[in-house]
Design a protein around this motif. Structure first.
Motif, PDB file in Angstrom:
ATOM      1  N   ALA A  36       0.848  -1.257  -0.084  1.00  0.00           N
ATOM      2  CA  ALA A  36       0.071  -0.098   0.049  1.00  0.00           C
ATOM      3  C   ALA A  36       0.870   1.198  -0.029  1.00  0.00           C
ATOM      4  O   ALA A  36       0.577   2.206  -0.729  1.00  0.00           O
ATOM      5  CB  ALA A  36      -1.085  -0.007   1.376  1.00  0.00           C
ATOM      6  N   LEU A  37       1.900   1.219   0.856  1.00  0.00           N
ATOM      7  CA  LEU A  37       2.790   2.482   0.875  1.00  0.00           C
ATOM      8  C   LEU A  37       3.478   2.598  -0.366  1.00  0.00           C
ATOM      9  O   LEU A  37       3.869   3.639  -0.850  1.00  0.00           O
ATOM     10  CB  LEU A  37       3.658   2.525   2.047  1.00  0.00           C
ATOM     11  CG  LEU A  37       2.983   2.591   3.454  1.00  0.00           C
ATOM     12  CD1 LEU A  37       3.956   2.316   4.549  1.00  0.00           C
ATOM     13  CD2 LEU A  37       2.436   4.089   3.687  1.00  0.00           C
ATOM     14  N   GLY A  40       1.408   4.550  -2.969  1.00  0.00           N
ATOM     15  CA  GLY A  40       1.319   5.697  -2.707  1.00  0.00           C
ATOM     16  C   GLY A  40       0.231   6.102  -1.566  1.00  0.00           C
ATOM     17  O   GLY A  40      -0.321   7.268  -1.369  1.00  0.00           O
ATOM     18  N   ALA A  41      -0.071   5.240  -0.780  1.00  0.00           N
ATOM     19  CA  ALA A  41      -0.835   5.493   0.372  1.00  0.00           C
ATOM     20  C   ALA A  41      -0.397   6.553   1.256  1.00  0.00           C
ATOM     21  O   ALA A  41       1.149   6.412   1.585  1.00  0.00           O
ATOM     22  CB  ALA A  41      -1.186   3.963   1.157  1.00  0.00           C
ATOM     23  N   GLU A  42      -1.168   7.377   1.620  1.00  0.00           N
ATOM     24  CA  GLU A  42      -0.645   8.386   2.511  1.00  0.00           C
ATOM     25  C   GLU A  42       0.209   7.744   3.840  1.00  0.00           C
ATOM     26  O   GLU A  42       1.169   8.288   4.489  1.00  0.00           O
ATOM     27  CB  GLU A  42      -1.492   9.378   2.923  1.00  0.00           C
ATOM     28  CG  GLU A  42      -1.276  10.486   3.933  1.00  0.00           C
ATOM     29  CD  GLU A  42      -1.640  10.147   5.576  1.00  0.00           C
ATOM     30  OE1 GLU A  42      -0.988  10.597   6.181  1.00  0.00           O
ATOM     31  OE2 GLU A  42      -2.670   9.308   5.591  1.00  0.00           O
ATOM     32  N   ALA A  43      -0.557   6.955   4.558  1.00  0.00           N
ATOM     33  CA  ALA A  43       0.005   6.174   5.727  1.00  0.00           C
ATOM     34  C   ALA A  43      -0.919   5.129   5.958  1.00  0.00           C
ATOM     35  O   ALA A  43      -2.038   4.762   5.382  1.00  0.00           O
ATOM     36  CB  ALA A  43      -0.390   7.073   6.925  1.00  0.00           C
ATOM     37  N   SER A  84      -5.954  -8.185   1.151  1.00  0.00           N
ATOM     38  CA  SER A  84      -5.000  -8.814  -0.122  1.00  0.00           C
ATOM     39  C   SER A  84      -4.100  -7.610  -0.569  1.00  0.00           C
ATOM     40  O   SER A  84      -4.643  -6.593  -0.766  1.00  0.00           O
ATOM     41  CB  SER A  84      -5.894  -9.225  -1.320  1.00  0.00           C
ATOM     42  OG  SER A  84      -5.118  -9.627  -2.439  1.00  0.00           O
ATOM     43  N   PRO A  85      -2.760  -7.795  -0.491  1.00  0.00           N
ATOM     44  CA  PRO A  85      -1.853  -7.010  -0.993  1.00  0.00           C
ATOM     45  C   PRO A  85      -2.150  -6.518  -2.722  1.00  0.00           C
ATOM     46  O   PRO A  85      -2.040  -5.654  -3.043  1.00  0.00           O
ATOM     47  CB  PRO A  85      -0.558  -7.692  -0.982  1.00  0.00           C
ATOM     48  CG  PRO A  85      -0.804  -8.954  -0.930  1.00  0.00           C
ATOM     49  CD  PRO A  85      -2.060  -9.330  -0.356  1.00  0.00           C
ATOM     50  N   PRO A  90      -2.380   1.617  -6.975  1.00  0.00           N
ATOM     51  CA  PRO A  90      -1.965   3.127  -6.877  1.00  0.00           C
ATOM     52  C   PRO A  90      -3.529   3.548  -7.364  1.00  0.00           C
ATOM     53  O   PRO A  90      -3.742   4.737  -6.617  1.00  0.00           O
ATOM     54  CB  PRO A  90      -1.103   3.584  -8.167  1.00  0.00           C
ATOM     55  CG  PRO A  90      -0.102   2.451  -8.452  1.00  0.00           C
ATOM     56  CD  PRO A  90      -0.895   1.142  -8.307  1.00  0.00           C
ATOM     57  N   GLU A  91      -4.405   3.061  -8.358  1.00  0.00           N
ATOM     58  CA  GLU A  91      -5.598   3.619  -8.394  1.00  0.00           C
ATOM     59  C   GLU A  91      -6.553   3.654  -7.226  1.00  0.00           C
ATOM     60  O   GLU A  91      -7.499   4.356  -6.757  1.00  0.00           O
ATOM     61  CB  GLU A  91      -6.468   2.848  -9.677  1.00  0.00           C
ATOM     62  CG  GLU A  91      -5.780   3.247 -10.985  1.00  0.00           C
ATOM     63  CD  GLU A  91      -4.430   2.193 -11.155  1.00  0.00           C
ATOM     64  OE1 GLU A  91      -3.564   2.378 -11.922  1.00  0.00           O
ATOM     65  OE2 GLU A  91      -4.102   0.977 -10.218  1.00  0.00           O
ATOM     66  N   GLN A  92      -6.264   2.541  -6.510  1.00  0.00           N
ATOM     67  CA  GLN A  92      -7.096   2.330  -5.299  1.00  0.00           C
ATOM     68  C   GLN A  92      -6.580   3.187  -3.874  1.00  0.00           C
ATOM     69  O   GLN A  92      -7.517   3.713  -3.209  1.00  0.00           O
ATOM     70  CB  GLN A  92      -7.041   0.701  -4.885  1.00  0.00           C
ATOM     71  CG  GLN A  92      -7.900   0.516  -3.529  1.00  0.00           C
ATOM     72  CD  GLN A  92      -9.317   0.304  -3.722  1.00  0.00           C
ATOM     73  OE1 GLN A  92      -9.917   0.734  -4.628  1.00  0.00           O
ATOM     74  NE2 GLN A  92     -10.216   0.063  -2.782  1.00  0.00           N
TER      75      GLN A  92
END
Length: 244
Positions: A36-37, A40-43, A84-85, A90-92
Motif C-alpha cells: 500500500a505504501l 502511494g498510500a498516505e499512511a 489482499s496486497p 495506485p488507483e485504489q
C-alpha cells in the motif's frame, strides 16, 4: 547488537522494550502494508478492534480513507477491502490512508509500538529492513511474528530467518554472536532449508492452506517474492506507519 525472534506477540517479554522492533505477518498484513505504501498510500493505521477502526476513520473524508478488515482470512462485511496486497493498486490507494485490522498482524504491531523504532517486515521488503538495521545499528532488535491466533506459523518464522540470515552475512558474524535467543537459530535453519521453495512452504503452512481454500493462490505467489519493494513502513506515531 543482539537479535531476538518471537514467534507470536504473546511470547515477547512484557517488561522489556527493544531499541528496534520488526512486526511480521507475511500472510498477509505486513505484505499488504508494504504494498500500500509503495503504491502511494498516505499512511497505514493499524487497529486490533474493528469498532475502534470505524470510529477513528470517521474523522477522515470518505475519499481519503480505505477501511480494510479481515477475519479468518476473509474480508469483513461492510469494509472497502480485505487483506489482499493485490488490491493495493495506485488507483485504489494513492493519497489515501489505509485503516486496517486483521486477525493477527495488527496485534503484533500494537504489542511493539513502544519500541524505539517500529517497522513492518515481509519477504517483499526484506532488504529494506536489513538496510535500516545495518544503518542504525540498534543494540537490541526484536522480530515479532504474528502467528495464527497465538500459535506458531511457518511463514512468519521463515521470514524472520530470512532477515536474520541476511544480517549474519552482512555483519560477518557467527550466529551465536548475533542470536539473543534460540529462536534465531531455528528461524535461520528453517529459511535455509526452504529459501528456494518458499511457495511450497506456504502450501504446507496452516494459514497458507486456509488462504488456498479462499482461492487466494495469487496472494501466496506475491507474498513469497523476495526483496520486491524498497519500502520500509516505519512508525511515525503509535499505530501509524509511513513510508521510509
Amino acid at each position: 547488537m543482539k537479535l531476538f525472534i518471537y514467534h507470536t506477540p504473546e511470547l515477547t517479554p512484557s517488561s522489556e522494550v527493544p531499541d528496534c522492533a520488526i512486526a511480521i505477518d507475511v500472510l498477509r498484513a505486513t505484505t499488504t502494508m508494504v504494498t500500500a505504501l509503495a503504491a502511494g498510500a498516505e499512511a497505514v493505521q493499524v487497529f486490533s478492534d474493528l469498532d475502534k477502526l470505524i470510529h477513528v476513520s470517521e474523522a477522515w473524508p470518505t475519499e481519503k480513507r480505505i477501511r480494510a478488515g479481515e477475519r479468518g482470512g476473509a474480508k469483513v462485511a461492510g469494509f472497502d477491502m480485505g487483506n489482499s496486497p493485490l488490491d493495493c493498486t495506485p488507483e485504489q490507494v494513492q493519497g489515501r490512508r489505509l485503516f486496517i485490522s486483521t486477525t493477527n498482524g495488527t496485534r503484533s504491531l500494537e504489542r511493539v509500538q513502544k519500541a524505539g523504532a517500529v517497522m513492518a517486515g515481509a519477504f517483499i521488503n526484506r532488504r529494506a529492513v536489513v538496510n535500516y538495521i545495518l544503518s542504525e545499528k540498534p543494540e537490541t532488535v526484536w522480530i515479532v511474528g504474528s502467528g495464527w491466533e497465538g500459535s506458531f506459523s511457518l511463514e512468519d518464522t521463515a521470514c524472520a530467518g530470512a532477515i536474520a540470515q541476511s544480517l549474519l552475512k552482512e555483519l560477518q558474524l557467527p550466529v551465536d554472536e548475533l542470536a539473543g535467543n534460540d529462536e534465531v537459530i531455528g528461524a535461520v535453519t528453517l529459511f535455509d532449508q526452504w529459501q528456494d521453495r518458499l511457495l511450497e512452504l506456504m502450501h504446507h503452512a496452516s494459514h497458507g492452506k486456509r488462504l488456498l481454500r479462499l482461492d487466494c493462490d495469487e496472494d501466496l505467489k506475491y507474498c513469497v517474492q523476495m526483496d520486491l519493494l524498497d519500502v520500509l513502513p516505519i512508525q511515525r506515531e503509535p499505530g501509524v506507519l509511513v513510508k521510509k
